[in-house]
Design a protein around this motif. Structure first.
Motif, PDB file in Angstrom:
ATOM      1  N   ARG A   5      20.728  11.764  19.693  1.00  0.00           N
ATOM      2  CA  ARG A   5      19.516  12.425  20.180  1.00  0.00           C
ATOM      3  C   ARG A   5      18.514  12.714  19.071  1.00  0.00           C
ATOM      4  N   THR A   6      19.015  12.920  17.830  1.00  0.00           N
ATOM      5  CA  THR A   6      18.088  13.206  16.728  1.00  0.00           C
ATOM      6  C   THR A   6      17.643  11.928  16.033  1.00  0.00           C
ATOM      7  N   HIS A  17      11.562  17.033   7.518  1.00  0.00           N
ATOM      8  CA  HIS A  17      11.959  15.613   7.403  1.00  0.00           C
ATOM      9  C   HIS A  17      12.966  15.392   6.254  1.00  0.00           C
ATOM     10  N   ASN A  49      21.346  21.428  17.908  1.00  0.00           N
ATOM     11  CA  ASN A  49      20.402  20.448  17.359  1.00  0.00           C
ATOM     12  C   ASN A  49      20.190  19.246  18.269  1.00  0.00           C
ATOM     13  N   LEU A  85      17.677  22.642  11.758  1.00  0.00           N
ATOM     14  CA  LEU A  85      16.376  22.508  12.423  1.00  0.00           C
ATOM     15  C   LEU A  85      15.236  22.649  11.407  1.00  0.00           C
ATOM     16  N   GLU A 125      12.994  26.274  20.592  1.00  0.00           N
ATOM     17  CA  GLU A 125      13.886  25.597  21.541  1.00  0.00           C
ATOM     18  C   GLU A 125      15.345  25.896  21.197  1.00  0.00           C
ATOM     19  N   ARG A 174      14.986  19.426   9.652  1.00  0.00           N
ATOM     20  CA  ARG A 174      14.367  18.384  10.488  1.00  0.00           C
ATOM     21  C   ARG A 174      12.843  18.559  10.506  1.00  0.00           C
ATOM     22  N   ASP A 175      12.393  19.827  10.542  1.00  0.00           N
ATOM     23  CA  ASP A 175      10.952  20.081  10.489  1.00  0.00           C
ATOM     24  C   ASP A 175      10.345  19.532   9.206  1.00  0.00           C
ATOM     25  N   ALA A 181      17.603  20.640  20.927  1.00  0.00           N
ATOM     26  CA  ALA A 181      16.423  21.386  20.480  1.00  0.00           C
ATOM     27  C   ALA A 181      15.744  20.627  19.348  1.00  0.00           C
ATOM     28  N   THR A 182      14.424  20.746  19.291  1.00  0.00           N
ATOM     29  CA  THR A 182      13.674  20.067  18.221  1.00  0.00           C
ATOM     30  C   THR A 182      13.037  21.066  17.259  1.00  0.00           C
ATOM     31  N   ASN A 183      13.063  22.362  17.599  1.00  0.00           N
ATOM     32  CA  ASN A 183      12.530  23.382  16.698  1.00  0.00           C
ATOM     33  C   ASN A 183      13.278  24.697  16.953  1.00  0.00           C
TER      34      ASN A 183
END
Length: 240
Positions: free
Chosen positions: A237-238, A82, A149, A76, A157, A79-80, A152-154
């Motif tokens: 989803r991601t 990138h 993951n 996560l 979550e 992902r934040d 949730a996006t962060n």
């Protein structure tokens, strides 16, 4: 390359107080099993042997859940920043990048599970049986990481999803109450199969519907299917 990645990832885990705590969280359960339970039993009449399979199931199932959450939060973070998007356009494929993380967390889960089962000193399991249970148990780690993951996006979550996933530990433990066909109501929970395999070792195979080998092998096949499924859901989803 892998050693430098291992050191870098470990530093990342330790820098975050919550992730650092979760590294040692399963060990806390091992200490409780070794020292707290005998004290409670001595002062309350609690029979440890009568509930040994419940205790061992909790000790085993908490570990892949904790390490799966750690690797989920690590991803996560990426992902934040990138990082996954950047990795996907480099010669190092996303599959290899994620594989490093999952292999590392899964290996730690294996050794942590084995150590906790041995250190808690509950039941009468051989070192070989502990190792086989640790192997089946550790395969749930990447599944937890991918599913957190996927939904949730962060990290906030992710924490909420992680709490929801706590049911995957509770349901298999509840299933140990049942020794007839009703136990299979809980069979979709991944931890059901290793928990029941443990139960055959403690209570004896004749009291349950299947023997140790069948619970183990079905559990192995089921977790491998869930691993593939969770990875595909994660990618979809991601959108990485």
């Amino acid at each position: 390359m892998f050693s430098s990645f291992f050191v870098s990832e470990l530093k990342k885990w330790v820098r975050d107080p919550m992730m650092a705590f979760m590294i040692f969280y399963p060990m806390l359960f091992g200490l409780l099993g070794r020292y707290a339970l005998p004290t409670i039993a001595e002062n309350s009449g609690f029979m440890i042997d009568a509930y040994a399979d419940f205790i061992l199931a909790v000790l085993a199932l908490i570990t892949p859940f904790a390490y799966g959450a750690i690797v989920a939060f690590s991803i996560l973070d990426d992902r934040d920043d990138h990082i996954l998007t950047a990795i996907s356009v480099t010669p190092l494929s996303l599959n290899k990048f994620l594989s490093f993380r999952m292999v590392m967390a899964t290996t730690l889960t294996f050794f942590a599970t084995w150590f906790i089962l041995w250190f808690a000193n509950v039941g009468d399991l051989s070192l070989g049986i502990m190792a086989s249970l640790a192997f089946l148990n550790c395969l749930a780690t990447p599944m937890v990481g991918f599913f957190i993951n996927a939904f949730a996006t962060n990290k906030i979550e992710g924490f909420a999803v992680m709490k929801g996933f706590g049911m995957i530990i509770i349901l298999p433990v509840v299933s140990l109450i049942f020794t007839d066909a009703k136990e299979f109501i809980f069979a979709l929970a991944p931890g059901f199969w290793p928990a029941k395999a443990i139960s055959t070792l403690v209570r004896g195979e004749e009291l349950l519907n299947l023997n140790y080998n069948l619970y183990y092998l079905i559990g192995l096949a089921y977790i491998l299917v869930l691993l593939v499924f969770s990875y595909r859901v994660f990618l979809k989803r991601t959108k990485v």
